[in-house]
Design a protein around this motif. Structure first.
Motif, PDB file in Angstrom:
ATOM      1  N   ARG A  52       0.845  -1.211   0.000  1.00 36.95           N
ATOM      2  CA  ARG A  52       0.000   0.000   0.000  1.00 36.95           C
ATOM      3  C   ARG A  52       0.870   1.248   0.000  1.00 36.95           C
ATOM      4  NH1 ARG A  52      -3.032  -1.704   5.185  1.00 36.95           N
ATOM      5  NH2 ARG A  52      -0.863  -2.226   5.440  1.00 36.95           N
ATOM      6  N   HIS A  53       1.967   1.180   0.767  1.00 34.38           N
ATOM      7  CA  HIS A  53       2.877   2.319   0.853  1.00 34.38           C
ATOM      8  C   HIS A  53       3.552   2.572  -0.507  1.00 34.38           C
ATOM      9  CE1 HIS A  53       5.591   4.945   3.239  1.00 34.38           C
ATOM     10  NE2 HIS A  53       6.395   4.685   2.224  1.00 34.38           N
ATOM     11  N   THR A  54       4.084   1.496  -1.104  1.00 35.17           N
ATOM     12  CA  THR A  54       4.795   1.653  -2.384  1.00 35.17           C
ATOM     13  C   THR A  54       3.827   2.027  -3.509  1.00 35.17           C
ATOM     14  OG1 THR A  54       6.538   0.197  -1.639  1.00 35.17           O
ATOM     15  CG2 THR A  54       6.360   0.463  -4.004  1.00 35.17           C
ATOM     16  N   ARG A  55       2.559   1.584  -3.382  1.00 30.06           N
ATOM     17  CA  ARG A  55       1.547   1.942  -4.395  1.00 30.06           C
ATOM     18  C   ARG A  55       1.473   3.468  -4.545  1.00 30.06           C
ATOM     19  NH1 ARG A  55       0.285   0.900  -8.489  1.00 30.06           N
ATOM     20  NH2 ARG A  55      -0.023  -1.289  -8.024  1.00 30.06           N
ATOM     21  N   LYS A  56       1.581   4.196  -3.398  1.00 26.22           N
ATOM     22  CA  LYS A  56       1.485   5.672  -3.459  1.00 26.22           C
ATOM     23  C   LYS A  56       2.628   6.236  -4.307  1.00 26.22           C
ATOM     24  CE  LYS A  56      -0.752   6.101   0.968  1.00 26.22           C
ATOM     25  NZ  LYS A  56      -0.418   6.005   2.354  1.00 26.22           N
ATOM     26  N   ASP A  59       2.002   5.266  -7.989  1.00 24.61           N
ATOM     27  CA  ASP A  59       0.928   6.083  -8.573  1.00 24.61           C
ATOM     28  C   ASP A  59       1.459   7.475  -8.915  1.00 24.61           C
ATOM     29  OD1 ASP A  59      -0.843   4.044  -8.431  1.00 24.61           O
ATOM     30  OD2 ASP A  59      -1.914   4.769  -6.647  1.00 24.61           O
ATOM     31  N   HIS A  60       2.261   8.011  -7.993  1.00 26.07           N
ATOM     32  CA  HIS A  60       2.842   9.343  -8.216  1.00 26.07           C
ATOM     33  C   HIS A  60       3.713   9.353  -9.474  1.00 26.07           C
ATOM     34  CE1 HIS A  60       4.721  13.186  -7.210  1.00 26.07           C
ATOM     35  NE2 HIS A  60       5.900  12.606  -7.429  1.00 26.07           N
TER      36      HIS A  60
END
Ligand code: SAM
Length: 296
Positions: A52-56, A59-60
């Motif tokens: 979930r953390h790396t997804r941010k 996405d960026h």
């Protein structure tokens, strides 16, 4: 053993993938290299601590590479799965939640397993809180020692600091916000008034460097309504003062020779060495009971 033509062809065409160790931002999302972005995009799979953390971050960056979790609780099993994929030809990017993987973060098992399997391991350098803190600290950079996190319990922490007393280089520690005051108290007790820098929230909006001694920096933090954020603590070498390397028993006896009572001498030595009275007392008792000791 005979080898079929199919097996021969298979061996010739199977090329191992590469394991990329990719540093990611420690706060400011702009702190990512062009090479890191390209490799995150082009890898077959991204192994990360918290998807979930790396997804941010992904996405960026507009990246949709599949992710798989790789953290301290599944490291052993996941490392062999990932090595199998690398052997199959997949390129895998390893990232942690922030900064450089393996630096107080997971990754060591995977890297050693990959090396053992003959897989190419490629570091992709970038942010790490330890080096960012050192660069902005104003403390000596010619020689430093990164010590990771100090132990959470004070007795163990003081023992660790005691072992570092003779280091003459800059010391770098990571510390949790809820422990930073206790840690600074122990630094003061064991290492005395050395220059101390606390680097907080590096690369973020509230980035700051608190400079002074452990006592003054601690007082500055205590005065705040709350202690939040991420902390890296750096300790400079003692200004001129050589660490006291008199053996403990000799230090106690020297004080007794000056008319100080044994209990007060033990207390004083305990305070200056960052030890408990009990530790010094036990040490003296053990020494007195050793064969050939001068007794006490
Ligand atoms: N691998 C990371 C690196 O290369 O910096 C460190 C991971 S370690 C689990 C996390 C610790 O690093 C935090 O508890 C804090 O002590 C330090 N840290 C991480 N980000 C920081 C920041 N922005 N400012 C100050 N210290 C930071």
């Amino acid at each position: 053993m005979s080898v079929s033509p199919f097996q021969l062809t298979f061996h010739r065409t199977t090329v191992f993938g590469t394991l990329y160790i990719i540093a990611s931002p420690i706060g400011n999302l702009e702190d990512i290299t062009l090479r890191a972005v390209r490799l995150l995009r082009d890898s077959t799979l991204i192994a990360c601590e918290d998807t979930r953390h790396t997804r941010k971050l992904l996405d960026h960056l507009g990246i949709s590479t599949p992710m798989v979790s790789y953290h301290e609780y599944n490291e052993a099993a996941r490392a062999s799965e990932l090595v199998a994929k690398l052997e199959h030809g997949d390129n895998i990017a390893l990232v942690s939640d922030a900064g450089t993987p393996l630096i107080s973060d997971p990754g060591f098992r995977l890297v050693t397993a990959a090396i053992a399997a003959g897989i190419r391991v490629v570091p992709v350098p970038g942010p790490s809180a330890a080096l960012a803190a050192l660069a902005g600290s104003g403390l000596a950079t010619d020689s430093f020692r990164f010590c990771g996190f100090l132990p959470p319990k004070s007795t163990q922490r003081r023992k660790t600091l005691e072992q570092l007393r003779r280091e003459t280089c800059t010391l770098i520690f990571y510390e949790a916000p809820h422990r930073v005051l206790d840690a600074l108290e122990d630094v003061e007790a064991v290492l005395g008034s050395r220059p101390v820098v606390v680097a907080r929230e590096l690369t973020k909006v509230h980035e700051e460097f608190l400079r002074g001694t452990a006592a003054t920096v601690r007082a500055e933090l205590v005065a705040r309504p709350s202690i939040r954020g991420e902390f890296t603590v750096l300790i400079g070498k003692a200004d001129g003062a050589e660490p006291d390397d008199t053996p403990i028993d000799a230090a106690v006896r020297a004080l007794e020779g000056q008319g100080v009572t044994r209990m007060d001498a033990i207390k004083q030595v305990a305070r200056t060495r960052g030890m408990s009275k009990r530790e010094v007392y036990d040490f003296m008792t053990r020494l007195a009971s050793e064969p050939g000791s001068r007794g006490s």
